[in-house]
Motif scaffolding. Structure first.
Motif, short mmCIF file in Angstrom:
data_model
loop_
_atom_site.label_atom_id
_atom_site.label_comp_id
_atom_site.label_asym_id
_atom_site.label_seq_id
_atom_site.Cartn_x
_atom_site.Cartn_y
_atom_site.Cartn_z
N GLU A 1 -5.63 -11.02 6.91
CA GLU A 1 -4.33 -10.17 7.56
C GLU A 1 -3.91 -11.05 8.96
O GLU A 1 -2.87 -11.01 9.22
N ARG B 1 11.70 -8.53 13.63
CA ARG B 1 11.85 -8.82 12.13
C ARG B 1 10.74 -8.10 11.60
O ARG B 1 9.56 -8.08 11.69
N GLU B 2 11.21 -7.75 10.20
CA GLU B 2 10.04 -7.16 9.28
C GLU B 2 9.96 -8.07 8.19
O GLU B 2 10.83 -8.60 7.57
N ILE B 3 8.50 -8.30 7.76
CA ILE B 3 8.21 -8.99 6.69
C ILE B 3 7.60 -8.05 5.48
O ILE B 3 6.52 -7.37 5.92
N SER B 4 8.18 -7.83 4.31
CA SER B 4 7.41 -6.93 3.49
C SER B 4 6.44 -7.48 2.54
O SER B 4 5.89 -6.69 1.99
N GLU B 5 6.78 -8.73 2.15
CA GLU B 5 5.79 -9.20 1.02
C GLU B 5 5.13 -10.24 1.46
O GLU B 5 5.72 -11.23 2.24
N GLY C 1 2.45 -8.52 2.21
CA GLY C 1 2.02 -7.36 2.85
C GLY C 1 3.16 -7.06 4.13
O GLY C 1 3.57 -8.27 4.70
N TYR C 2 3.16 -5.83 4.61
CA TYR C 2 3.96 -5.52 5.71
C TYR C 2 3.69 -6.07 7.06
O TYR C 2 2.51 -5.87 7.33
N LEU C 3 4.59 -6.68 7.76
CA LEU C 3 4.45 -7.11 9.17
C LEU C 3 5.59 -6.98 9.90
O LEU C 3 6.86 -6.93 9.28
N ARG C 4 5.49 -6.37 11.12
CA ARG C 4 6.63 -6.10 11.99
C ARG C 4 6.28 -7.42 13.23
O ARG C 4 5.43 -6.92 13.90
N ASP D 1 1.03 -4.13 11.91
CA ASP D 1 1.16 -3.67 10.64
C ASP D 1 1.81 -2.52 10.29
O ASP D 1 2.58 -1.78 11.42
N ARG D 2 2.09 -2.04 9.31
CA ARG D 2 2.71 -0.36 9.02
C ARG D 2 2.27 0.50 9.98
O ARG D 2 3.36 1.31 10.01
#
Length: 113
Positions: free
Chosen positions: A40, A66-70, A72-75, A95-96
């Protein structure tokens, strides 16, 4: 005359038994919490580094997220801090749950490529 030592068959059986015990242990270690946390952190650092490079090239002067959802979630959040001609970019990846996984800093000077 009686011979001493291990035969090839005995050695192969011992190696098979050792493999049967060690292989599941290796899979368990690979999937352990520490390995997942390291993965991670590595993934967060890589994504944040790419975003920071983009922000430096674009000479970002405002806060962005920006959010990345795939997969795994990252902000990702990048915040510029100006000091005369220098602009420092402070980036975080969380993380979430809001736990910060990576933090990076970059900077640029006005008027320089």
């Amino acid at each position: 005359m009686k011979q001493r030592g291990f035969t090839l068959v005995e050695t192969l059986v011992a190696m098979t038994l050792a493999g049967a015990v060690l292989l599941p242990a290796c899979f368990w270690l690979y999937g352990s919490r520490t390995s997942r946390a390291a993965l991670e952190g590595f993934r967060a650092t890589q994504a944040l580094e790419a975003e920071m490079d983009r922000a430096v090239l674009l000479r970002l002067d405002h806060e962005t997220g920006r959010e990345i959802s795939e997969p795994g979630y990252l902000r990702l959040r990048i915040r510029p801090v100006k000091d005369l001609k220098e602009t420092r970019l402070i980036g975080t990846a969380s993380d979430r749950k809001g736990r910060i996984l990576a933090t990076l800093q970059a900077g640029y000077f006005e008027g320089e490529p």
